[in-house]
Design a protein around this motif. Sequence first.
Motif, mmCIF file in Angstrom:
data_model
loop_
_atom_site.group_PDB
_atom_site.id
_atom_site.type_symbol
_atom_site.label_atom_id
_atom_site.label_comp_id
_atom_site.label_asym_id
_atom_site.label_seq_id
_atom_site.Cartn_x
_atom_site.Cartn_y
_atom_site.Cartn_z
ATOM 1 N N ILE A 128 0.867 -1.175 0.000
ATOM 2 C CA ILE A 128 0.000 0.000 0.000
ATOM 3 C C ILE A 128 0.905 1.226 0.000
ATOM 4 C CG2 ILE A 128 -0.242 0.036 2.522
ATOM 5 C CD1 ILE A 128 -3.126 1.143 2.053
ATOM 6 N N LYS A 129 0.552 2.201 -0.815
ATOM 7 C CA LYS A 129 1.362 3.411 -0.931
ATOM 8 C C LYS A 129 1.116 4.323 0.257
ATOM 9 C CE LYS A 129 2.762 6.823 -4.340
ATOM 10 N NZ LYS A 129 2.463 7.414 -5.662
ATOM 11 N N GLU A 130 2.173 4.990 0.700
ATOM 12 C CA GLU A 130 2.074 5.900 1.836
ATOM 13 C C GLU A 130 1.702 7.295 1.337
ATOM 14 O OE1 GLU A 130 5.553 5.555 4.303
ATOM 15 O OE2 GLU A 130 5.385 3.363 4.368
ATOM 16 N N GLY A 131 0.405 7.492 1.166
ATOM 17 C CA GLY A 131 -0.150 8.791 0.775
ATOM 18 C C GLY A 131 0.414 9.311 -0.522
ATOM 19 N N ASP A 132 0.883 10.569 -0.491
ATOM 20 C CA ASP A 132 1.404 11.219 -1.690
ATOM 21 C C ASP A 132 2.909 11.026 -1.849
ATOM 22 O OD1 ASP A 132 -1.142 12.239 -2.337
ATOM 23 O OD2 ASP A 132 -0.858 13.922 -0.976
ATOM 24 N N THR A 155 -5.465 -0.771 9.192
ATOM 25 C CA THR A 155 -4.694 0.223 9.924
ATOM 26 C C THR A 155 -5.600 1.367 10.349
ATOM 27 O OG1 THR A 155 -2.772 1.708 9.880
ATOM 28 C CG2 THR A 155 -4.031 1.500 7.826
ATOM 29 N N THR A 156 -5.265 1.957 11.491
ATOM 30 C CA THR A 156 -5.929 3.189 11.918
ATOM 31 C C THR A 156 -5.034 4.401 11.648
ATOM 32 O OG1 THR A 156 -5.087 2.872 14.165
ATOM 33 C CG2 THR A 156 -7.323 2.049 13.679
ATOM 34 N N ASP A 157 -3.860 4.173 11.077
ATOM 35 C CA ASP A 157 -2.936 5.259 10.737
ATOM 36 C C ASP A 157 -3.340 5.842 9.380
ATOM 37 O OD1 ASP A 157 -0.865 7.042 10.616
ATOM 38 O OD2 ASP A 157 0.741 5.533 10.625
ATOM 39 N N VAL A 158 -4.533 6.404 9.334
ATOM 40 C CA VAL A 158 -5.144 6.855 8.086
ATOM 41 C C VAL A 158 -4.304 7.932 7.405
ATOM 42 C CG1 VAL A 158 -7.186 7.961 7.092
ATOM 43 C CG2 VAL A 158 -7.437 6.223 8.889
ATOM 44 N N ALA A 159 -3.771 8.876 8.178
ATOM 45 C CA ALA A 159 -3.014 9.985 7.598
ATOM 46 C C ALA A 159 -1.767 9.501 6.859
ATOM 47 C CB ALA A 159 -2.626 10.977 8.691
ATOM 48 N N ARG A 160 -1.256 8.352 7.233
ATOM 49 C CA ARG A 160 -0.050 7.822 6.581
ATOM 50 C C ARG A 160 -0.340 7.318 5.177
ATOM 51 N NH1 ARG A 160 3.882 3.075 9.061
ATOM 52 N NH2 ARG A 160 5.294 2.947 7.282
ATOM 53 N N TYR A 161 -1.547 6.816 4.945
ATOM 54 C CA TYR A 161 -1.836 6.121 3.691
ATOM 55 C C TYR A 161 -2.823 6.832 2.766
ATOM 56 C CZ TYR A 161 0.627 2.449 6.116
ATOM 57 O OH TYR A 161 1.586 1.748 6.797
ATOM 58 N N LEU A 162 -3.719 7.620 3.309
ATOM 59 C CA LEU A 162 -4.728 8.280 2.475
ATOM 60 C C LEU A 162 -4.137 9.550 1.901
ATOM 61 C CD1 LEU A 162 -7.675 8.050 1.510
ATOM 62 C CD2 LEU A 162 -8.331 9.396 3.509
ATOM 63 N N GLY A 163 -4.002 9.598 0.581
ATOM 64 C CA GLY A 163 -3.390 10.739 -0.078
ATOM 65 C C GLY A 163 -4.366 11.887 -0.256
ATOM 66 N N SER A 164 -3.849 12.981 -0.789
ATOM 67 C CA SER A 164 -4.686 14.152 -1.033
ATOM 68 C C SER A 164 -5.785 13.779 -2.022
ATOM 69 C CB SER A 164 -3.835 15.301 -1.583
ATOM 70 O OG SER A 164 -3.209 14.917 -2.786
ATOM 71 N N GLY A 165 -6.934 14.378 -1.827
ATOM 72 C CA GLY A 165 -8.076 14.060 -2.667
ATOM 73 C C GLY A 165 -8.694 12.714 -2.354
ATOM 74 N N GLY A 166 -8.265 12.081 -1.245
ATOM 75 C CA GLY A 166 -8.848 10.811 -0.845
ATOM 76 C C GLY A 166 -8.379 9.617 -1.652
ATOM 77 N N VAL A 167 -7.173 9.698 -2.223
ATOM 78 C CA VAL A 167 -6.670 8.624 -3.075
ATOM 79 C C VAL A 167 -5.880 7.599 -2.252
ATOM 80 C CG1 VAL A 167 -5.135 8.060 -5.002
ATOM 81 C CG2 VAL A 167 -6.595 10.088 -5.112
ATOM 82 N N LEU A 168 -6.171 6.324 -2.492
ATOM 83 C CA LEU A 168 -5.397 5.210 -1.953
ATOM 84 C C LEU A 168 -4.848 4.407 -3.125
ATOM 85 C CD1 LEU A 168 -7.798 4.064 0.876
ATOM 86 C CD2 LEU A 168 -5.438 4.778 1.232
#
Length: 197
Positions: A128-132, A155-168
């Motif tokens: 899984i990509k780490e955000g942006d 994971t509950t570390d959402v900020a680490r993985y959810l990129g800008s614009g809500g992209v995973l």
Amino acid sequence: MQNPIHEYTSAGDYTVSLTATNAGGSDTATKTNYISVTSGGPTTVTVYPDSWQSYGGASQPTITSGGLADLRAADDVYMVAACNTSTQQGSMEFTFNTGYSTAEVTQITVDYELHLTRTDTPILLLFIKEGDTSNWTTLLESTWSTTDQRFTWSTTDVARYLGSGGVLTTSVCGCPQNSNNYSDYLDLISIKLDLAQ
């Protein structure tokens, strides 16, 4: 009013008072913390990949049957990606445009169901990509089965993985290690998002 109704919209304990009035007067009954309202649990939404791309130079996987629509249910209808070389790994990245921000999501759960046509030397990797960023977290590194296997990661570390614009972005990667001509049979690829209350 006869048969009064009140809807509580927030979790907590509530004190209730009822006043009855008639020609003879009125009387009030109070019960402390009589009503207890609990949260109904998280609202969960499921999102599916809406695009994909492949990597790996000469060993880029090629889709031999199926497509993204076949990844929405574990129903033995597959998106089949063939790896036809023994020199490089071949990777497929899947992009999920969730439409949610990090403030709206409390947990991310990745689901994969798939199998390979060989179990000798191909190694299956899920990422899984780490955000942006350009960083990736490894979810699984294993030889795999010729029958469907399910893998789930949360994971509950959402900020680490959810990129800008809500992209995973997730990736499935086959490493041939001198074993050519195998295919990934992708049955289900989905992400569940638990939303903040």
